[in-house]
Design a protein around this motif. Structure first.
Motif, PDB file in Angstrom:
ATOM      1  N   LYS A 157       3.464  -0.953   3.073  1.00 61.42           N
ATOM      2  CA  LYS A 157       3.114  -2.104   3.905  1.00 61.42           C
ATOM      3  C   LYS A 157       2.260  -3.071   3.106  1.00 61.42           C
ATOM      4  N   ASP A 163       1.633   3.208   2.286  1.00 64.07           N
ATOM      5  CA  ASP A 163       2.508   3.305   3.462  1.00 64.07           C
ATOM      6  C   ASP A 163       3.660   2.309   3.413  1.00 64.07           C
ATOM      7  N   ASN A 166       0.826  -1.203   0.000  1.00 65.66           N
ATOM      8  CA  ASN A 166       0.000   0.000   0.000  1.00 65.66           C
ATOM      9  C   ASN A 166       0.865   1.258   0.000  1.00 65.66           C
ATOM     10  N   GLY A 186      -0.910  -5.228   4.122  1.00 62.98           N
ATOM     11  CA  GLY A 186      -1.787  -5.227   5.288  1.00 62.98           C
ATOM     12  C   GLY A 186      -1.274  -4.156   6.221  1.00 62.98           C
ATOM     13  N   ASN A 187      -0.917  -4.530   7.433  1.00 67.00           N
ATOM     14  CA  ASN A 187      -0.308  -3.561   8.344  1.00 67.00           C
ATOM     15  C   ASN A 187       1.140  -3.927   8.667  1.00 67.00           C
TER      16      ASN A 187
END
Length: 87
Positions: free
Chosen positions: A31, A29, A27, A33-34
């Protein structure tokens, strides 16, 4: 060939191949997912080197096309997905 550690061209090529494939899924950011993408890549590329090392050293190794299929399946479906396919 596996005694060279990070300096190995094979490891670098495999990392680059996996990185280019999985980069499309990170994404904004950086990442998946997270999870930070670098951590994710560390796991996936380490597992990739491990399975490749096993295949090279295996006296009864499977055909290379079958190996590539399994490797691709692990990268795309994941370990949990493969376990679920067994049921």
């Amino acid at each position: 060939m596996f005694e060279l550690g990070k300096a190995s061209m094979l490891q670098e090529k495999l990392y680059t191949l996996i990185y280019s494939h999985l980069s499309a899924y990170k994404n904004a950011d950086d990442k998946i997912g997270n999870m930070p993408f670098d951590y994710f890549m560390s796991y996936v590329s380490g597992a990739g080197i491990s399975i490749l090392k096993h295949w090279v050293k295996d006296d009864n190794r499977i055909d290379k096309r079958e190996f590539v299929h399994h490797f691709y399946n692990i990268v795309t479906v994941g370990t949990v997905g493969i376990v679920k396919q067994a049921f």
